[in-house]
Design a protein around this motif. Structure first.
Motif, PDB file in Angstrom:
ATOM      1  N   UNK A   1       0.834  -1.203   0.000  1.00  0.00           N
ATOM      2  CA  UNK A   1       0.000   0.000   0.000  1.00  0.00           C
ATOM      3  C   UNK A   1       0.870   1.255   0.000  1.00  0.00           C
ATOM      4  N   UNK A   2       1.963   1.222   0.761  1.00  0.00           N
ATOM      5  CA  UNK A   2       2.868   2.371   0.808  1.00  0.00           C
ATOM      6  C   UNK A   2       3.496   2.609  -0.562  1.00  0.00           C
ATOM      7  N   UNK A   3       3.940   1.555  -1.217  1.00  0.00           N
ATOM      8  CA  UNK A   3       4.585   1.691  -2.524  1.00  0.00           C
ATOM      9  C   UNK A   3       3.597   2.165  -3.576  1.00  0.00           C
ATOM     10  N   UNK A   4       2.385   1.658  -3.528  1.00  0.00           N
ATOM     11  CA  UNK A   4       1.359   2.082  -4.490  1.00  0.00           C
ATOM     12  C   UNK A   4       1.079   3.567  -4.361  1.00  0.00           C
ATOM     13  N   UNK A   5       0.868   4.024  -3.145  1.00  0.00           N
ATOM     14  CA  UNK A   5       0.601   5.443  -2.908  1.00  0.00           C
ATOM     15  C   UNK A   5       1.780   6.300  -3.344  1.00  0.00           C
ATOM     16  N   UNK A   6       2.976   5.814  -3.078  1.00  0.00           N
ATOM     17  CA  UNK A   6       4.185   6.558  -3.447  1.00  0.00           C
ATOM     18  C   UNK A   6       4.276   6.721  -4.963  1.00  0.00           C
ATOM     19  N   UNK A   7       3.983   5.655  -5.682  1.00  0.00           N
ATOM     20  CA  UNK A   7       4.070   5.742  -7.143  1.00  0.00           C
ATOM     21  C   UNK A   7       3.102   6.789  -7.687  1.00  0.00           C
ATOM     22  N   UNK A   8       1.863   6.712  -7.296  1.00  0.00           N
ATOM     23  CA  UNK A   8       0.867   7.613  -7.863  1.00  0.00           C
ATOM     24  C   UNK A   8       1.033   9.053  -7.367  1.00  0.00           C
ATOM     25  N   UNK A   9       1.774   9.226  -6.294  1.00  0.00           N
ATOM     26  CA  UNK A   9       2.060  10.577  -5.824  1.00  0.00           C
ATOM     27  C   UNK A   9       3.159  11.242  -6.656  1.00  0.00           C
TER      28      UNK A   9
ATOM     29  N   UNK B   1       0.156  -6.252  -6.607  1.00  0.00           N
ATOM     30  CA  UNK B   1      -0.858  -6.221  -7.654  1.00  0.00           C
ATOM     31  C   UNK B   1      -2.254  -6.040  -7.061  1.00  0.00           C
ATOM     32  N   UNK B   2      -2.483  -6.643  -5.916  1.00  0.00           N
ATOM     33  CA  UNK B   2      -3.784  -6.512  -5.254  1.00  0.00           C
ATOM     34  C   UNK B   2      -3.996  -5.073  -4.781  1.00  0.00           C
ATOM     35  N   UNK B   3      -2.933  -4.465  -4.249  1.00  0.00           N
ATOM     36  CA  UNK B   3      -3.024  -3.064  -3.817  1.00  0.00           C
ATOM     37  C   UNK B   3      -3.266  -2.141  -5.006  1.00  0.00           C
ATOM     38  N   UNK B   4      -2.617  -2.432  -6.130  1.00  0.00           N
ATOM     39  CA  UNK B   4      -2.817  -1.630  -7.339  1.00  0.00           C
ATOM     40  C   UNK B   4      -4.247  -1.760  -7.849  1.00  0.00           C
ATOM     41  N   UNK B   5      -4.767  -2.977  -7.829  1.00  0.00           N
ATOM     42  CA  UNK B   5      -6.122  -3.217  -8.309  1.00  0.00           C
ATOM     43  C   UNK B   5      -7.135  -2.435  -7.477  1.00  0.00           C
ATOM     44  N   UNK B   6      -6.910  -2.369  -6.179  1.00  0.00           N
ATOM     45  CA  UNK B   6      -7.826  -1.632  -5.301  1.00  0.00           C
ATOM     46  C   UNK B   6      -7.688  -0.128  -5.521  1.00  0.00           C
ATOM     47  N   UNK B   7      -6.487   0.307  -5.830  1.00  0.00           N
ATOM     48  CA  UNK B   7      -6.251   1.746  -6.009  1.00  0.00           C
ATOM     49  C   UNK B   7      -6.834   2.261  -7.323  1.00  0.00           C
TER      50      UNK B   7
END
Length: 393
Positions: free
Chosen positions: A92-100, A125-131
């Motif tokens: 979740x941290x990495x996903x948020x970081x990327x899109x920021x 991948x699951x975190x990305x799918x939710x985001x």
């Protein structure tokens, strides 16, 4: 395989070894104890700290992967990263970081595509799918153990069971979370990923930071131990432009986001700064000595307080290593992760901090400000004493 005395990144044979490392027990990256006899080098050309790559190390790493169990302490659930007592999955941290920090610049390709290398059970991948469920997602790993689990994630198109060698297409984003440190030939590996990115595509990497976590040096299946400088220079050398590189986003870890640029017409040598190399040499010597001191420190508390009143904080590799390295080990573990607490680890109970046995002593196998922060916060709870390890200095 004539690579043992050569740097795994720059290829220099000007490397020094540390004999005292071979006396320490080691652990695997899935938190199992491993025997002594390891080897560790530091390159005097680029400064990289790494293990040798030869037939012996390849055999040993192969044995580790034969029985590898991802996140077994949490029944397969992703380990949480705790910041000021609040736990959050790394994915979740990495996903948020990327899109920021990233603006996707894909050319004529909709929807955008994302490949996660070393995807395991598919947590990222699951975190990305939710985001954002508009992405086409892909995963790759060695073997098909988690193939069905990954392909059940919404948005996942394909799982490649033969690693990056099975890739044919290009992607807008390629991610690697705690993968690159396992790679014995990182330059050619990153070159291959570079070739599978679309123009202006992004590379997202997370690896351990040995400057903030000496216990990373003990992981038998980690070939490379990165600093932010070494990771950045490696990524730039194969044709990427750094967007952001952080050693603070996730405690004890490095996170780097880069964009594909044109390959250099000629590959240049990866050379480090002489002062930084000297600093790393001195720090590595201190950290290896500090790890030895931790064993003596734990044995002292066992003799003073008795085995039955001693616990160790955490249920990951540092706790596993410290428990095994002591004369008698601990009688319980303490963990703030709800998935791991109230269960068993190494056949002993795991407690939340509020449930730890009264008047017991809990050792903190942590380093620097991480240990200090946990000690300060938890020593206000109940009658349990949380003890910091020896000072590195």
């Amino acid at each position: 395989m004539p690579y043992a005395k050569r740097c795994l990144v720059c290829g220099s044979d000007d490397v020094i070894s540390y004999d005292e490392y071979g006396k320490l027990h080691r652990v695997t990256s899935d938190s199992r104890i491993w025997h002594t006899g390891g080897r560790i080098f530091q390159c005097q050309t680029c400064g990289l700290v790494h293990k040798p790559f030869d037939a012996l190390s390849e055999k040993e790493v192969g044995e580790i992967y034969e029985t590898y169990q991802l996140y077994f302490q949490g029944q397969g659930g992703e380990q949480k990263i705790f910041i000021s007592g609040v736990g959050k999955p790394r994915s979740a941290i990495l996903t948020e970081h990327y899109f920021e920090h990233a603006t996707l610049l894909a050319e004529n390709q909709h929807p955008p595509s994302w490949l996660d290398v070393g995807c395991g059970r598919g947590d990222l991948l699951r975190a990305l799918s939710k985001h954002d469920n508009a992405w086409h997602l892909f995963g790759t790993d060695l073997g098909d153990k988690y193939k069905a689990t990954v392909e059940e994630i919404e948005g996942v198109q394909t799982y490649f069971a033969d690693g990056v060698d099975a890739l044919q297409d290009c992607f807008d984003v390629i991610s690697m979370s705690h993968v690159l440190e396992h790679i014995s030939q990182p330059v050619s590996f990153l070159e291959k990923l570079h070739s599978h990115l679309n123009n202006n595509g992004h590379l997202l990497i997370a690896v351990p930071n040995w400057h903030q976590n000496p216990f990373d040096l003990l992981i038998a299946d980690h070939y490379i131990h990165f600093t932010l400088d070494a990771l950045s220079r490696l990524v730039e050398s194969v044709g990427f432009k750094i967007i952001t590189a952080s050693d603070t986003l996730i405690p004890k870890e490095l996170v780097l986001l880069a964009q594909k640029s044109d390959r250099h017409s000629e590959k240049t040598a990866i050379e480090g700064d002489a002062q930084k190399i000297l600093y790393n040499t001195k720090l590595l010597e201190k950290m290896l000595a500090w790890l030895e001191q931790n064993v003596a420190w734990a044995n002292t508390y066992i003799s003073q307080n008795g085995h039955s009143q001693l616990g160790v904080f955490g249920t990951a590799l540092a706790a596993t290593w410290l428990d095994h390295s002591t004369q008698k080990g601990c009688s319980f573990f303490v963990d703030e992760d709800l998935q791991r607490a109230s269960g068993q680890y190494l056949d002993r109970p795991v407690y939340l901090p509020k449930d730890a046995p009264t008047n017991s002593v809990v050792l903190l196998p942590m380093y620097g400000v991480v240990a200090e922060s946990i000690s300060t916060r938890l020593n206000t709870i109940g009658d349990v004493q949380y003890v910091m390890p020896p000072d590195l200095s």
